[in-house]
Design an enzyme around this catalytic site. Structure first.
Site, mmCIF file in Angstrom:
data_model
loop_
_atom_site.group_PDB
_atom_site.id
_atom_site.type_symbol
_atom_site.label_atom_id
_atom_site.label_comp_id
_atom_site.label_asym_id
_atom_site.label_seq_id
_atom_site.Cartn_x
_atom_site.Cartn_y
_atom_site.Cartn_z
ATOM 1 N N GLY A 37 0.979 -1.271 -0.033
ATOM 2 C CA GLY A 37 0.152 -0.108 -0.028
ATOM 3 C C GLY A 37 0.898 1.301 -0.121
ATOM 4 O O GLY A 37 2.048 1.284 0.444
ATOM 5 N N ASP A 55 1.614 -4.234 11.548
ATOM 6 C CA ASP A 55 1.601 -5.939 10.628
ATOM 7 C C ASP A 55 0.687 -6.514 11.300
ATOM 8 O O ASP A 55 0.786 -6.707 12.528
ATOM 9 C CB ASP A 55 3.145 -6.115 10.991
ATOM 10 C CG ASP A 55 3.403 -7.367 10.046
ATOM 11 O OD1 ASP A 55 2.554 -7.992 9.800
ATOM 12 O OD2 ASP A 55 4.603 -7.426 9.658
ATOM 13 N N TYR A 144 -1.915 -18.920 -2.491
ATOM 14 C CA TYR A 144 -2.852 -17.698 -1.878
ATOM 15 C C TYR A 144 -4.091 -17.959 -1.425
ATOM 16 O O TYR A 144 -4.814 -17.806 -0.454
ATOM 17 C CB TYR A 144 -2.967 -16.711 -3.053
ATOM 18 C CG TYR A 144 -3.771 -15.733 -2.841
ATOM 19 C CD1 TYR A 144 -4.017 -14.642 -2.180
ATOM 20 C CD2 TYR A 144 -5.115 -15.795 -3.856
ATOM 21 C CE1 TYR A 144 -4.861 -13.653 -2.279
ATOM 22 C CE2 TYR A 144 -6.059 -14.736 -4.025
ATOM 23 C CZ TYR A 144 -6.127 -13.671 -2.792
ATOM 24 O OH TYR A 144 -6.917 -12.502 -2.760
ATOM 25 N N LYS A 148 -6.419 -18.192 1.867
ATOM 26 C CA LYS A 148 -7.811 -17.634 2.103
ATOM 27 C C LYS A 148 -8.856 -18.822 2.626
ATOM 28 O O LYS A 148 -9.615 -18.357 3.474
ATOM 29 C CB LYS A 148 -8.319 -16.980 0.858
ATOM 30 C CG LYS A 148 -7.395 -15.863 0.654
ATOM 31 C CD LYS A 148 -7.919 -14.568 1.439
ATOM 32 C CE LYS A 148 -7.185 -13.405 0.891
ATOM 33 N NZ LYS A 148 -7.654 -12.051 1.629
ATOM 34 N N ASN A 173 -12.214 -10.826 -9.644
ATOM 35 C CA ASN A 173 -10.962 -9.915 -9.988
ATOM 36 C C ASN A 173 -11.802 -8.378 -9.878
ATOM 37 O O ASN A 173 -13.028 -8.136 -10.510
ATOM 38 C CB ASN A 173 -10.765 -10.113 -11.260
ATOM 39 C CG ASN A 173 -9.992 -11.340 -11.350
ATOM 40 O OD1 ASN A 173 -10.579 -12.474 -11.172
ATOM 41 N ND2 ASN A 173 -8.819 -11.325 -12.245
ATOM 42 N N ILE A 203 -0.450 -12.619 -23.257
ATOM 43 C CA ILE A 203 -1.261 -13.440 -22.914
ATOM 44 C C ILE A 203 -0.807 -14.824 -22.303
ATOM 45 O O ILE A 203 -0.179 -15.653 -23.465
ATOM 46 C CB ILE A 203 -2.603 -13.645 -23.850
ATOM 47 C CG1 ILE A 203 -3.436 -12.170 -24.180
ATOM 48 C CG2 ILE A 203 -3.512 -14.659 -23.446
ATOM 49 C CD1 ILE A 203 -4.370 -12.219 -25.120
#
Ligand SMILES: NC(=O)c1ccc[n+]([C@@H]2O[C@H](COP(=O)([O-])OP(=O)(O)OC[C@H]3O[C@@H](n4cnc5c(N)ncnc54)[C@H](O)[C@@H]3O)[C@@H](O)[C@H]2O)c1
Length: 313
Positions: A37, A55, A144, A148, A173, A203
């Site tokens: 960020g 953190d 990832y 989650k 997305n 791509i």
């Protein structure tokens, strides 16, 4: 006045959420370690919010910042691209960090009215049917997504054990201003940055893989509505556009926006490991429970993003 804390509030979605919650009339605290960020993301609201550098892996940092807050929006993350090269920090931030958020939520449970966890459509893995609804079983094709799923399980566990009033929002997305090109950028910033320089978008694979793209203001209003929906406490909801777009179509639309049809042709390289073949959200639960209806069509959203990039890079 509602006092809210946003972990990851200096990031792409978190900073947009900070502006929207301020507009709702809240007292806003941004908690971020600034690993991804940026303070510039908060430039419009910097003087009206409190910014805490901390953190989520550090329980003491979190404990100090979350004292007396009414709502926590937990967005801090290390993303999918990072997980392909650095799985352990991704696990630490996304899983241990989420457990830490649950622990401080429990400590603060007399006051806490809502804990919102931003999960992802990636938790469905290689989906068995489309569009993907919230009852689809968990799957995982990358660290990832696995981190989650683990984060969601902690949120659910703390709801069952201690009645922490939590809501899980599974985002698909998301794109828009402040989504920037980094080593780990997502497909839209990558394509836009190449096409605007006259370079072909690259791509991975045949480009027939699909995604569900939603403009950030639609996602943020969905997150806020989900947080305000009592019926959703202890439950999860998808937030996306409900529309399926192939990567080839996305590349063509970006080429059109920059008026480069016929001048630029996408280049195809080898497929990326862990990439999903299809992804599209069933958003009917969000529509039914809180009237969620994305407003910004893809082409318009991409134009707005291109305009923002033109003055911000
Ligand atoms: N952008 C998308 O398309 C998308 C899709 C699905 C889900 N999500 C979820 O939405 C949330 C926000 O994503 P984003 O795209 O804004 O990501 P982002 O990387 O822009 O924001 C994440 C923020 O978390 C901060 N952060 C990282 N590690 C931290 C730590 N240890 N302690 C405190 N702060 C830390 C970063 O500095 C950054 O500001 C995430 O939870 C993400 O998983 C995003």
């Amino acid at each position: 006045m509602t006092k809210v804390l946003i972990t990851g509030g200096a990031g792409f979605i978190g900073s947009t959420l900070a502006e929207a919650l301020l507009e709702r009339g809240d007292e806003v605290i941004v908690f971020d370690d600034f690993s991804n960020g940026k303070i510039q993301n908060l430039s419009r609201v910097r003087k009206q919010i409190k910014i805490v550098k901390g953190d989520v892996r550090n329980l003491e940092d979190l404990r100090a910042a979350t004292k007396h807050v009414d709502e926590i929006f937990h967005l801090a993350v290390k993303n999918l691209r990072v997980s392909l090269v650095q799985p352990i920090p991704v696990h630490d931030v996304n899983t241990t960090g989420t457990l830490n958020v649950c622990i401080v939520a429990k400590e603060n449970r007399k006051k806490l009215k809502r804990l919102v966890f931003t999960s992802t459509g990636e938790v469905y893995g290689l989906a068995q049917y489309f569009p993907i609804d919230v009852n689809h079983p968990y799957g995982s094709t990358n660290v990832y997504a696995a981190s989650k799923v683990a984060g969601e399980m902690y949120i659910k566990t703390y709801y069952h054990l201690y009645k922490i009033p939590s809501v899980i929002v599974r985002l698909f997305n998301t794109y828009g201003p402040r989504s920037v090109r980094t080593g780990y950028a997502e497909v839209i910033p990558k394509f836009v940055n190449r096409v605007r320089k006259g370079l072909p978008p690259i791509i991975h694979g045949d480009g027939k893989q699909t995604r569900d793209f939603t403009y950030v203001s639609d996602i943020v209003s969905g997150i806020i509505s989900a947080s305000e929906c009592d019926e959703l406490v202890g439950d999860a909801v998808n937030l996306g556009s409900g529309k399926e777009t192939s990567i080839n179509e996305l590349a063509e639309t970006i080429i059109q926006i920059y008026g480069k049809e016929g001048k630029i042709k996408p280049k195809h390289t080898k497929p990326r490991i862990g990439d999903l073949r299809r992804s599209v959200a069933d958003i009917s639960k969000a529509s039914r429970l809180f009237g969620y209806k994305p407003k910004v069509p893809l082409k318009l959203g991409l134009k707005k993003y291109a305009e923002w990039l033109a003055v911000n890079s």
